[in-house]
Design a protein around this motif. Structure first.
Motif, mmCIF file in Angstrom:
data_model
loop_
_atom_site.group_PDB
_atom_site.id
_atom_site.type_symbol
_atom_site.label_atom_id
_atom_site.label_comp_id
_atom_site.label_asym_id
_atom_site.label_seq_id
_atom_site.Cartn_x
_atom_site.Cartn_y
_atom_site.Cartn_z
ATOM 1 N N SER A 8 0.819 -1.213 0.000
ATOM 2 C CA SER A 8 0.000 0.000 0.000
ATOM 3 C C SER A 8 0.858 1.270 0.000
ATOM 4 O O SER A 8 2.038 1.232 0.367
ATOM 5 N N MET A 9 0.230 2.367 -0.355
ATOM 6 C CA MET A 9 0.835 3.675 -0.089
ATOM 7 C C MET A 9 1.196 3.705 1.397
ATOM 8 O O MET A 9 0.414 3.253 2.235
ATOM 9 N N LYS A 13 7.749 1.160 0.788
ATOM 10 C CA LYS A 13 8.357 0.540 -0.398
ATOM 11 C C LYS A 13 9.607 1.293 -0.857
ATOM 12 O O LYS A 13 10.626 0.682 -1.144
ATOM 13 N N ASP A 32 7.163 5.256 -9.649
ATOM 14 C CA ASP A 32 6.524 6.584 -9.769
ATOM 15 C C ASP A 32 7.531 7.628 -10.252
ATOM 16 O O ASP A 32 7.209 8.458 -11.100
ATOM 17 N N ILE A 43 3.098 12.913 -10.597
ATOM 18 C CA ILE A 43 1.999 11.935 -10.605
ATOM 19 C C ILE A 43 0.650 12.643 -10.431
ATOM 20 O O ILE A 43 -0.312 12.335 -11.129
ATOM 21 N N PHE A 47 -2.637 12.525 -12.955
ATOM 22 C CA PHE A 47 -4.011 12.202 -12.553
ATOM 23 C C PHE A 47 -4.961 13.333 -12.971
ATOM 24 O O PHE A 47 -6.060 13.074 -13.462
ATOM 25 N N PHE A 55 -3.219 7.269 -16.050
ATOM 26 C CA PHE A 55 -2.051 6.975 -15.221
ATOM 27 C C PHE A 55 -1.750 5.472 -15.226
ATOM 28 O O PHE A 55 -0.591 5.052 -15.339
ATOM 29 N N GLU A 59 1.656 3.596 -16.114
ATOM 30 C CA GLU A 59 2.273 2.754 -15.080
ATOM 31 C C GLU A 59 2.586 1.365 -15.656
ATOM 32 O O GLU A 59 3.662 0.811 -15.442
ATOM 33 N N THR A 77 7.363 -0.407 -6.455
ATOM 34 C CA THR A 77 6.196 -0.156 -7.302
ATOM 35 C C THR A 77 5.271 0.861 -6.630
ATOM 36 O O THR A 77 5.492 1.233 -5.473
ATOM 37 N N GLY A 78 4.223 1.282 -7.331
ATOM 38 C CA GLY A 78 3.183 2.105 -6.716
ATOM 39 C C GLY A 78 2.179 1.179 -6.028
ATOM 40 O O GLY A 78 2.101 -0.013 -6.358
ATOM 41 N N GLY A 79 1.395 1.748 -5.116
ATOM 42 C CA GLY A 79 0.449 0.920 -4.361
ATOM 43 C C GLY A 79 -0.543 0.161 -5.234
ATOM 44 O O GLY A 79 -0.991 -0.932 -4.882
ATOM 45 N N GLY A 80 -0.877 0.740 -6.394
ATOM 46 C CA GLY A 80 -1.878 0.094 -7.252
ATOM 47 C C GLY A 80 -1.278 -0.757 -8.360
ATOM 48 O O GLY A 80 -2.012 -1.439 -9.086
ATOM 49 N N ARG A 118 -0.652 12.605 -2.761
ATOM 50 C CA ARG A 118 -1.182 11.342 -3.283
ATOM 51 C C ARG A 118 -2.618 11.591 -3.729
ATOM 52 O O ARG A 118 -3.523 11.775 -2.912
ATOM 53 N N LEU A 120 -5.088 9.882 -4.698
ATOM 54 C CA LEU A 120 -6.209 9.080 -4.187
ATOM 55 C C LEU A 120 -6.578 9.457 -2.751
ATOM 56 O O LEU A 120 -7.631 9.054 -2.262
ATOM 57 N N ARG A 140 -7.352 -4.843 -2.968
ATOM 58 C CA ARG A 140 -5.992 -5.132 -3.434
ATOM 59 C C ARG A 140 -5.320 -6.342 -2.799
ATOM 60 O O ARG A 140 -4.397 -6.917 -3.375
HETATM 61 C C1 S3P Z 1 -1.091 4.848 -5.887
HETATM 62 C C2 S3P Z 1 0.059 4.889 -5.141
HETATM 63 C C3 S3P Z 1 1.117 5.869 -5.398
HETATM 64 C C4 S3P Z 1 1.094 6.326 -6.864
HETATM 65 C C5 S3P Z 1 -0.279 6.801 -7.237
HETATM 66 C C6 S3P Z 1 -1.353 5.726 -7.047
HETATM 67 C C7 S3P Z 1 -2.116 3.809 -5.549
HETATM 68 O O1 S3P Z 1 2.396 5.308 -5.109
HETATM 69 O O2 S3P Z 1 1.485 5.290 -7.720
HETATM 70 O O3 S3P Z 1 -0.567 7.930 -6.473
HETATM 71 O O4 S3P Z 1 -2.979 3.533 -6.398
HETATM 72 O O5 S3P Z 1 -2.071 3.266 -4.418
HETATM 73 P P1 S3P Z 1 2.902 4.991 -3.591
HETATM 74 O O6 S3P Z 1 2.332 3.655 -3.218
HETATM 75 O O7 S3P Z 1 4.391 4.949 -3.727
HETATM 76 O O8 S3P Z 1 2.411 6.092 -2.744
#
Ligand code: S3P
Length: 175
Positions: A8-9, A13, A32, A43, A47, A55, A59, A77-80, A118, A120, A140
C-alpha cells in the motif's frame, strides 16, 4: 533479475527499497519517479490531466519497460501497480515479488503527515485516509497476496528485508 517491492501507499516501499538496493549492490528504480521523469510531470498532474485510467496505462508501460532492463534491480512499485491487468504476472515472471503488509491504522498515521501529494488521498483527514486505505486493501489484498514473499512491514528494517530475501533465495537454490 528484479526484486519488486509491493504494498500500500505508506508501507515503506521506497524508504526500504532504496537502501536495500545499495545493500544488495543492485540498481534502484522507483516506478513513480520513473514515470515522472519520462513524462516530465508529477503523478498528481498526470491524474489531473489524464485521470487514473491514463495513469494506469503509463504505469503499465513503465512496468513493462523496466522489466526488460538488463541487470539486477530493486524496483519499488506504486500501491496500485500489482492490481491492474496482468501486472502481477509480469512481475512474477521477471523476478521476486515481496509484499510489505501493514494494517490500515499504521498506514493512515504515516500517510496523514506525508509530504508527497497522493491523488487518491487528496483532501482526506486521518479518518478519511484510514477508511480509503481499508477499502483499497479489501480490493488489493487478493493481488498483493500472490507475492512470492509476504512480510510484516511494521518496524521492518532494511537489514531484516535483506535477510528475508537472501534466505528465500537460499531456500529456492536448494530446491
Ligand atoms: C497509488 C500509489 C502511489 C502512486 C499513485 C497511485 C495507488 O504510489 O502510484 O498515487 O494507487 O495506491 P505509492 O504507493 O508509492 O504512494
Amino acid at each position: 533479475m528484479i526484486i519488486y517491492i509491493l504494498g500500500s501507499m505508506g508501507s515503506g516501499k521506497s524508504t526500504l527499497g532504496k537502501p536495500l538496493a545499495k545493500m544488495m549492490n543492485r540498481k534502484y528504480i522507483d516506478l513513480d519517479d520513473y514515470i515522472e521523469q519520462q513524462q516530465g510531470r508529477k503523478i498528481h498532474q498526470i491524474f489531473e490531466e489524464i485521470g487514473e485510467s491514463g495513469f494506469r496505462q503509463l504505469e503499465r508501460e513503465a512496468l513493462i519497460q523496466t522489466s526488460q532492463l538488463e541487470g539486477d534491480y530493486v524496483v519499488s512499485t506504486g500501491g496500485g501497480t500489482p492490481c491492474k491487468g496482468d501486472n502481477m504476472e509480469i512481475m512474477k515472471e521477471n523476478g521476486l515479488t515481496i509484499y510489505l503488509k501493514l494494517d490500515s491504522g499504521v498506514l493512515a498515521s504515516r500517510l496523514v503527515s506525508a509530504k508527497r501529494v497522493r491523488p487518491l488521498l487528496a483532501g482526506l483527514d486521518l479518518e478519511g485516509i484510514k477508511a480509503k486505505i481499508d477499502s483499497l486493501l479489501v480490493e488489493r489484498e487478493p493481488f498483493y497476496s500472490k507475492a512470492h514473499i509476504t512480510v510484516e512491514g511494521f518496524c521492518l528494517s532494511t537489514k531484516d528485508l535483506y535477510t528475508i530475501i537472501t534466505s528465500y533465495d537460499d531456500i529456492k537454490n536448494k530446491e
